[in-house]
Design a protein around this motif. Structure first.
Motif, PDB file in Angstrom:
ATOM      1  N   LEU B  10      43.516  42.820  60.677  1.00  0.00           N
ATOM      2  CA  LEU B  10      42.997  44.025  59.724  1.00  0.00           C
ATOM      3  C   LEU B  10      43.957  43.982  58.861  1.00  0.00           C
ATOM      4  N   SER B  11      43.688  44.019  57.493  1.00  0.00           N
ATOM      5  CA  SER B  11      44.466  44.448  56.376  1.00  0.00           C
ATOM      6  C   SER B  11      43.754  45.058  55.104  1.00  0.00           C
ATOM      7  N   GLY B  12      44.201  45.137  54.166  1.00  0.00           N
ATOM      8  CA  GLY B  12      43.930  46.194  53.167  1.00  0.00           C
ATOM      9  C   GLY B  12      44.769  46.721  52.285  1.00  0.00           C
ATOM     10  N   PRO B  13      44.415  47.126  50.908  1.00  0.00           N
ATOM     11  CA  PRO B  13      45.479  47.675  50.160  1.00  0.00           C
ATOM     12  C   PRO B  13      46.151  48.854  50.675  1.00  0.00           C
ATOM     13  N   SER B  14      47.690  48.951  50.334  1.00  0.00           N
ATOM     14  CA  SER B  14      48.391  50.002  50.654  1.00  0.00           C
ATOM     15  C   SER B  14      47.561  51.539  50.611  1.00  0.00           C
ATOM     16  N   GLY B  15      47.715  52.271  51.743  1.00  0.00           N
ATOM     17  CA  GLY B  15      47.034  53.356  51.500  1.00  0.00           C
ATOM     18  C   GLY B  15      45.534  53.813  51.973  1.00  0.00           C
ATOM     19  N   VAL B  16      45.090  52.522  52.445  1.00  0.00           N
ATOM     20  CA  VAL B  16      43.584  52.513  52.804  1.00  0.00           C
ATOM     21  C   VAL B  16      43.283  53.222  54.213  1.00  0.00           C
ATOM     22  N   GLY B  17      44.537  53.281  54.818  1.00  0.00           N
ATOM     23  CA  GLY B  17      44.085  53.732  56.164  1.00  0.00           C
ATOM     24  C   GLY B  17      44.230  52.536  57.462  1.00  0.00           C
ATOM     25  N   LYS B  18      44.854  51.583  57.189  1.00  0.00           N
ATOM     26  CA  LYS B  18      44.698  50.552  58.140  1.00  0.00           C
ATOM     27  C   LYS B  18      45.234  51.140  59.410  1.00  0.00           C
ATOM     28  N   GLY B  19      46.459  51.852  59.275  1.00  0.00           N
ATOM     29  CA  GLY B  19      47.090  52.217  60.692  1.00  0.00           C
ATOM     30  C   GLY B  19      46.387  53.163  61.612  1.00  0.00           C
ATOM     31  N   THR B  20      45.589  54.185  60.671  1.00  0.00           N
ATOM     32  CA  THR B  20      44.562  55.184  61.414  1.00  0.00           C
ATOM     33  C   THR B  20      43.581  54.322  61.931  1.00  0.00           C
ATOM     34  N   VAL B  21      42.803  53.322  61.475  1.00  0.00           N
ATOM     35  CA  VAL B  21      41.680  52.659  61.761  1.00  0.00           C
ATOM     36  C   VAL B  21      42.278  51.787  63.242  1.00  0.00           C
ATOM     37  N   ARG B  22      43.436  51.376  63.095  1.00  0.00           N
ATOM     38  CA  ARG B  22      43.574  50.438  64.152  1.00  0.00           C
ATOM     39  C   ARG B  22      44.121  51.352  65.433  1.00  0.00           C
ATOM     40  N   LYS B  23      44.634  52.575  65.086  1.00  0.00           N
ATOM     41  CA  LYS B  23      45.236  53.363  66.372  1.00  0.00           C
ATOM     42  C   LYS B  23      43.679  53.774  66.966  1.00  0.00           C
ATOM     43  N   ALA B  24      42.743  54.223  66.078  1.00  0.00           N
ATOM     44  CA  ALA B  24      41.501  54.706  66.521  1.00  0.00           C
ATOM     45  C   ALA B  24      40.654  53.761  67.282  1.00  0.00           C
ATOM     46  N   LEU B  25      40.852  52.493  66.955  1.00  0.00           N
ATOM     47  CA  LEU B  25      40.182  51.302  67.535  1.00  0.00           C
ATOM     48  C   LEU B  25      40.792  51.343  69.018  1.00  0.00           C
ATOM     49  N   PHE B  26      42.155  51.445  69.151  1.00  0.00           N
ATOM     50  CA  PHE B  26      42.353  50.906  70.380  1.00  0.00           C
ATOM     51  C   PHE B  26      42.365  52.443  71.073  1.00  0.00           C
ATOM     52  N   ASP B  27      42.260  53.589  70.751  1.00  0.00           N
ATOM     53  CA  ASP B  27      42.229  54.746  71.348  1.00  0.00           C
ATOM     54  C   ASP B  27      40.836  54.853  72.042  1.00  0.00           C
ATOM     55  N   THR B  28      39.601  53.800  71.600  1.00  0.00           N
ATOM     56  CA  THR B  28      38.417  53.861  72.139  1.00  0.00           C
ATOM     57  C   THR B  28      38.361  53.568  73.604  1.00  0.00           C
ATOM     58  N   GLY B  29      39.643  52.579  73.928  1.00  0.00           N
ATOM     59  CA  GLY B  29      39.924  52.370  75.258  1.00  0.00           C
ATOM     60  C   GLY B  29      38.876  51.066  75.612  1.00  0.00           C
ATOM     61  N   ALA B  30      37.901  50.625  74.532  1.00  0.00           N
ATOM     62  CA  ALA B  30      37.085  49.719  74.782  1.00  0.00           C
ATOM     63  C   ALA B  30      37.402  48.444  74.258  1.00  0.00           C
ATOM     64  N   THR B  31      38.542  48.258  74.044  1.00  0.00           N
ATOM     65  CA  THR B  31      39.120  46.912  73.500  1.00  0.00           C
ATOM     66  C   THR B  31      39.476  45.989  74.474  1.00  0.00           C
ATOM     67  N   ASP B  32      39.015  44.658  74.115  1.00  0.00           N
ATOM     68  CA  ASP B  32      39.197  43.656  75.142  1.00  0.00           C
ATOM     69  C   ASP B  32      39.924  42.532  74.395  1.00  0.00           C
ATOM     70  N   PHE B  33      40.963  43.249  73.790  1.00  0.00           N
ATOM     71  CA  PHE B  33      41.767  42.195  72.919  1.00  0.00           C
ATOM     72  C   PHE B  33      43.225  43.037  72.971  1.00  0.00           C
TER      73      PHE B  33
END
Lengths: 205, 205
Positions: B10-33
């Protein structure tokens, strides 16, 4: 110019349940793509409606379509033609709508040759992956039955190589959900959304 | 040999919110990666934990990693190194588990060069597609503001071309759902499932 629609091709070995899965997919009512109705020269069966189940045409009419280059794909099975008229597919894609085809593997390979950017989904029999476990586990099948099943599996796996996605038809509702997910995901492909972005900045750059 | 895991970037331009999206993704608890934790030479901020948020190392240690070819990708921002240690990624993929990276665009291009079969997701700012409407609609922005925004958009769209998927970060939960869908869909790719099938029929054929 508006973005062109996406062509989605569902195929798979004979008897895998392509028609059942396709019907269940459209029965969900949640499809935002069009179904391209096939054309055939076979007689309508009880309850089949022209323009709904198939376009029923004469052999002469079908062959004229072939000669005029009006078929996206076609094949002959047991003296009857089956195929996809090009006109509806092209007009719908030109409107920016996605089109769904459910066709035999020979037809799918014809579409692959003409439309390499279509999405090709291969429906696999549920037992293909379990084959080995089953054959080893049971140990009761006659050797010729085992060999025949393995030969069929090898053929199916060879076919699969020409597709983008493999969907196991273990349960119809599961297969439908996987196909819907693939379609939604493919719509996010950079190659598919890029024309919109390029059009947006096209005037200035 | 077991099937290798899939690398998701996962990447994207600076300031787009990569870290927030990544954190929310793993916070779902439904990640099998698995999430690959980055390594950095910058100082830990209040509350950041070594081995959770980052691996915090000295400049000397980081540079030794680079010299020894132990970084999958790295970059230097404002005198500090940031990068992905190769060891964890490789070991996890070898176990057949999928690995998720959230990295800057320069790093993503280094990964692309080394791992062409990884899945590259570009997170786009929500206003990228609305840019033209906004600029035309309002007509109140100063010309230099408009030109600056357009130049930035052109740069972002150019970056996007090197990715497989574009996910709009309009709402974090929506972006997370799209990324999960892409990962599940990519797991059905014939190129990814084929090794399993080939292994199955490998002994007989």
């Amino acid at each position: 110019m508006a973005k062109r629609g996406m062509l989605i091709v569902l195929s798979g070995p004979s008897g895998v349940g392509k028609g059942t899965v396709r019907k269940a997919l459209f029965d969900t009512g949640a499809t935002d793509f069009s179904y391209s109705i096939s054309m055939t020269t076979r007689q309508p069966r009880e309850g089949e409606v022209n323009g709904v189940d198939y376009y029923f045409v004469s052999k002469e009419e079908f062959e004229e379509n072939i000669r005029n280059g009006e078929m996206l794909e076609y094949a002959k099975y047991v003296d009857n033609y089956y195929g996809t008229p090009l006109k509806y597919v092209n007009e719908t894609l030109d409107q920016g709508k996605d089109v769904f085809l459910e066709i035999e593997v020979n037809g799918a390979m014809q579409v692959r040759a003409n439309c390499p950017d279509a999405v090709f989904v291969f429906l696999t029999p549920p037992d293909l992956m379990e084959l080995k476990h089953r054959l080893i586990g049971r140990g009761t099948d006659a050797m010729d039955v085992i060999n025949k099943r393995i030969k069929k599996a090898v053929g199916e796996i060879r076919m699969m190589r020409n597709y983008d996605y493999a969907v196991v038809n273990d349960e119809v509702s599961q297969a439908v959900a996987r196909i819907q997910m693939i379609i939604r995901s493919e719509r996010l492909r950079v190659t598919r959304v890029m024309p919109d972005y390029e059009q947006m900045i096209g005037d200035e750059n």
